[in-house]
Design a protein around this motif. Structure first.
Motif, short mmCIF file in Angstrom:
data_model
loop_
_atom_site.label_atom_id
_atom_site.label_comp_id
_atom_site.label_asym_id
_atom_site.label_seq_id
_atom_site.Cartn_x
_atom_site.Cartn_y
_atom_site.Cartn_z
N GLU A 363 102.69 38.44 117.15
CA GLU A 363 101.88 38.25 118.90
C GLU A 363 103.34 38.57 119.75
O GLU A 363 103.51 39.57 120.54
CB GLU A 363 101.74 36.76 119.13
N SER A 364 104.30 38.24 119.23
CA SER A 364 105.63 39.19 119.53
C SER A 364 106.21 40.39 119.70
O SER A 364 106.30 41.48 120.34
CB SER A 364 106.62 38.36 118.58
N PHE A 365 104.89 41.44 118.75
CA PHE A 365 105.30 42.94 118.63
C PHE A 365 103.97 42.99 119.28
O PHE A 365 105.19 44.25 120.30
CB PHE A 365 105.17 43.33 117.58
N LEU A 366 102.94 42.62 119.97
CA LEU A 366 102.39 42.95 120.80
C LEU A 366 102.60 43.30 122.05
O LEU A 366 102.43 43.86 123.07
CB LEU A 366 100.60 43.17 120.04
N ALA A 367 103.68 41.94 122.38
CA ALA A 367 104.07 41.84 123.66
C ALA A 367 105.06 42.36 123.83
O ALA A 367 104.94 43.35 125.37
CB ALA A 367 104.63 40.76 123.56
N GLY A 368 105.34 42.48 122.90
CA GLY A 368 107.19 43.93 123.03
C GLY A 368 105.81 45.04 123.33
O GLY A 368 106.45 45.44 124.62
N TYR A 369 105.38 45.81 123.19
CA TYR A 369 104.81 46.58 122.84
C TYR A 369 103.79 47.66 124.20
O TYR A 369 104.42 47.79 124.64
CB TYR A 369 103.54 47.28 121.63
N ASP A 370 103.76 46.41 124.67
CA ASP A 370 102.74 46.15 126.11
C ASP A 370 103.42 46.16 127.38
O ASP A 370 103.24 46.82 128.08
CB ASP A 370 101.54 45.39 125.83
N GLU A 371 105.01 45.38 127.56
CA GLU A 371 105.30 45.10 128.00
C GLU A 371 106.62 46.47 127.93
O GLU A 371 106.34 47.07 129.19
CB GLU A 371 106.97 44.44 127.46
N LEU A 372 106.26 47.41 126.94
CA LEU A 372 106.96 48.61 127.18
C LEU A 372 106.02 49.77 127.74
O LEU A 372 106.51 50.05 128.65
CB LEU A 372 107.73 49.39 125.58
N ALA A 373 104.55 49.90 127.20
CA ALA A 373 104.06 50.40 128.37
C ALA A 373 103.33 50.06 129.04
O ALA A 373 103.52 51.62 129.73
CB ALA A 373 102.42 50.37 126.92
N ARG A 374 104.05 49.15 130.16
CA ARG A 374 103.92 49.53 131.02
C ARG A 374 104.53 50.37 131.92
O ARG A 374 104.73 50.52 132.64
CB ARG A 374 104.46 47.96 132.07
#
Length: 645
Positions: A363-374
């Motif tokens: 959960e933490s990794f995907l949340a960080g991934y999508d935050e960066l992808a923005r």
């Protein structure tokens, strides 16, 4: 070779099977040291054998021994080639029982007990920097024969059944005492046609890294004071590259842009580019903490048209994982302002993440991934591996790490730990495959932002949609991707390369993407968004690198050859619309027909085969308004895309 000279062969092997070689920088340093030593130059015949990735053991053996068996065989060892080099060492000892086998490099430094146990035909391991040690080793070999290496600092060696580790060698304080492998001619820089023979030019400006990240063993110089080569030497090397028409220089420093001397190097590089027209791009591992020096470097490079991909080496956005990585003190989490500033400058920025670090969860990794992808155009995602001499490797029990050695390499792949179950990791390996293939390597690069801002789709959701479709579709063009994805779940680099090559170099690969878009994306989009987003998707495909120009004409732009595809019609002005979105404005969704000429730098295949996303972006098509009135024929959307209501 002269019979009375010591015959020395230095061996390197790159990781990728590419049309062009990777520059053998490590071996070049060693050869330069030998050539600069008057006694060794007279007593030693030294050559470099530089192999591409994925060549067979037999091919390497032929290259090494067909013209005579050397007296000393010295390997630059990394995780991907350690096993192959161990096999070659055994063959060498059968051909020359009195020969000397030397292993050096970060993967074997400080690992004598294990390496000698695995490879009984290895005689010497170099611990730390190798140039002065190697010269001293050859002097000892010439003076005392194969047995007495007592006085050589910085090595582990066999004395009968005993493993002896001599005192460490102090690090080289004055790096200019190591001769330049380029200026001395130690590395052959051109091929038989006089052209620069490597994919990129590699250069070191300094050595050392002040950080002690738990996963990293950068040249054995972690936690070390940074030492630099002189400005005059570096300028001379860069001028040599420029005269040879080198497009891209890659700096092999841990934190370029951290020191004032880095600003001086870029000043020299820009002046050299102004005089010679080259290099066109400058890549490297940028400083983790961005100082005023970094900002000034970026401004200068932008104004000079010197391209680069600026790195945010974040590795994770999870505070717990950052603590265990020993990266909290880097202040790298103040990254969003930097991204905004780079975007304002019109410059490309990408981020690096590591999946599976202790403290991380799905959960933490995907949340960080999508935050960066923005905020960034690309995210390079790597699975956590245990490298020798790192904190993670030496404290597996503390973190509850379960790891597995690779099938064909010597890396330890993390399978589970206290915050990541085995099942979590299996799930995420699928995501990593598609994130690395499609997003990191820019198979698709423009469509992410419109899908997120207009349709509300996070990048991870889109990638998982592609993964789901590939696993369930009956489309025959998806089968190679499905098979590569299944092989890639174990972290296998060849599977990534196979999928990237399929998508970039074959019409079937592009047809698979078109079918996925038609079947899995378009039906889920609001009707009013379908025409515009389909235009952006098609723009992604049309601006992919051209690996086989076929009948496309070739033109020279600023000294560099480009294929050009003329009068390509789009139903929307996609570049203008994308710029509006980046500026926080609503794009024109209705659009009108526009025509572009698209320019593609030639010889893209090497970058694609190397799966080097930093290089691939330099081969992306650049669209410019069509130079001539459009042709009567309309370039239609692919037939598999359904009619837009």
């Amino acid at each position: 070779m002269s019979d009375n000279r010591l015959r020395v062969v230095l061996v390197q092997q790159g990781v990728w099977d590419m049309p062009l070689e990777s520059m053998p920088l490590a071996s070049g340093y060693l050869k330069a040291v030998v050539l600069a030593d008057e006694r060794l130059r007279a007593a030693v015949d030294v050559r470099i054998s530089n192999f591409r990735g994925r060549v067979t053991h037999g091919e390497m053996a032929t290259g090494l021994f067909a013209d005579g068996v050397p007296d000393v065989l010295a390997f630059s060892v990394l995780g991907w080639n350690q096993r192959a080099f161990g096999v070659l060492a055994a063959t060498f000892k059968q051909l020359n029982p009195d020969g000397l086998v030397v292993f050096g490099g970060t993967h074997v430094s400080g690992q004598a007990e294990r390496v000698f146990r695995l490879f009984p035909d290895v005689d010497v391991i170099v611990n730390g920097e190798g140039e002065l040690t190697f010269a001293e080793l050859l002097h000892a070999r010439i003076a005392a024969g194969p047995t007495d290496l007592t006085g050589v600092l910085g090595i582990s060696w066999r004395r009968g059944a005993e493993v002896v580790t001599n005192d460490d060698r102090p690090r080289v304080e004055d790096l200019d005492t190591i001769p330049s492998p380029f200026l001395t001619g130690a590395i052959d820089l051109v091929d038989e046609h006089g052209r620069f023979r490597y994919d990129v030019a590699l250069i070191e400006t300094n050595r050392g890294c002040p950080y002690k990240c738990s996963f990293c063993y950068w040249g054995g110089a972690v936690g070390q004071r940074v030492r630099a080569f002189s400005r005059a030497r570096l300028r001379a090397e860069l001028e040599l590259f420029a005269r040879l028409g080198v497009h891209t220089v890659v700096v092999c420093d841990a934190n370029f842009g951290m020191l004032p001397i880095d600003l001086e190097l870029v000043q020299d590089l820009i002046e050299i580019k102004r005089v010679h027209g080259f290099p066109k791009a400058f890549e490297g591992s940028w400083a983790k903490n961005k100082s005023q020096v970094f900002y000034e470097i970026v401004r200068m490079m932008r104004d000079a048209g010197l391209r680069s991909s600026f790195t945010l080496a974040l590795q994770t956005l999870n505070p717990d994982a950052l603590d265990l990585m020993r990266r909290r003190n880097m202040k790298v989490n103040a990254w969003s302002d930097l991204v905004d500033w780079l975007n304002e400058q019109g410059l490309d920025c990408y981020a690096e993440l590591i999946w599976g670090a202790p403290g991380e969860t799905v959960e933490s990794f995907l949340a960080g991934y999508d935050e960066l992808a923005r905020r960034v155009s690309r995210i390079a995602v790597y699975p956590i591996m245990l490298l020798p001499n790192t904190d993670y490797s030496e404290n597996k029990e503390l973190h509850g790490i379960v790891a597995l050695r690779g099938d064909h390499d010597d890396f330890e792949y993390v399978l589970a730990h206290r915050t990541m179950s085995f099942q979590d990791n299996i799930l995420m390996q699928r995501f990593l495959f598609w994130a690395r293939v499609v997003a990191e390597n820019a198979v698709l690069r423009h469509v992410w932002n419109p899908l997120r801002e207009l349709a509300g789709w996070e990048q991870s959701w889109v990638l998982n949609s592609l993964a789901d479709w590939t696993e369930t579709t009956s489309c025959p063009h998806a089968l190679p991707l499905r098979e590569a994805a299944h092989r890639g779940h174990g972290g296998g680099a060849p599977a990534y390369a196979e999928a990237i090559g399929y998508l970039f170099t074959t019409e079937e690969g592009k047809q698979a993407l078109r079918t996925w878009w038609a079947e899995a994306v378009v039906p889920r989009l609001p009707v009013y968004l379908r025409p515009f987003l389909t235009s952006v998707f098609r723009y992604d495909l049309e601006t992919q690198p051209v690996c086989d120009g076929g009948s496309l004409p070739v033109v020279v732009v600023e000294g560099v050859e480009h294929h050009v595809r003329t009068n390509v019609r789009f139903d929307h002005d996609v570049p203008k619309a994308l710029a509006s979105l980046r500026a926080g404005q609503c794009p024109d969704l209705l659009g009108k027909a526009v025509h572009f000429d698209i320019y593609y730098r030639t010889e893209a295949l090497n970058a694609v085969k190397s799966t080097n996303h930093e290089e691939i972006v330099h081969f992306m098509g650049e669209a410019r308004p069509a130079a001539a009135p459009p042709l009567p024929a309309v370039v239609a959307l692919p037939a598999v895309v359904p009619a837009i209501a």
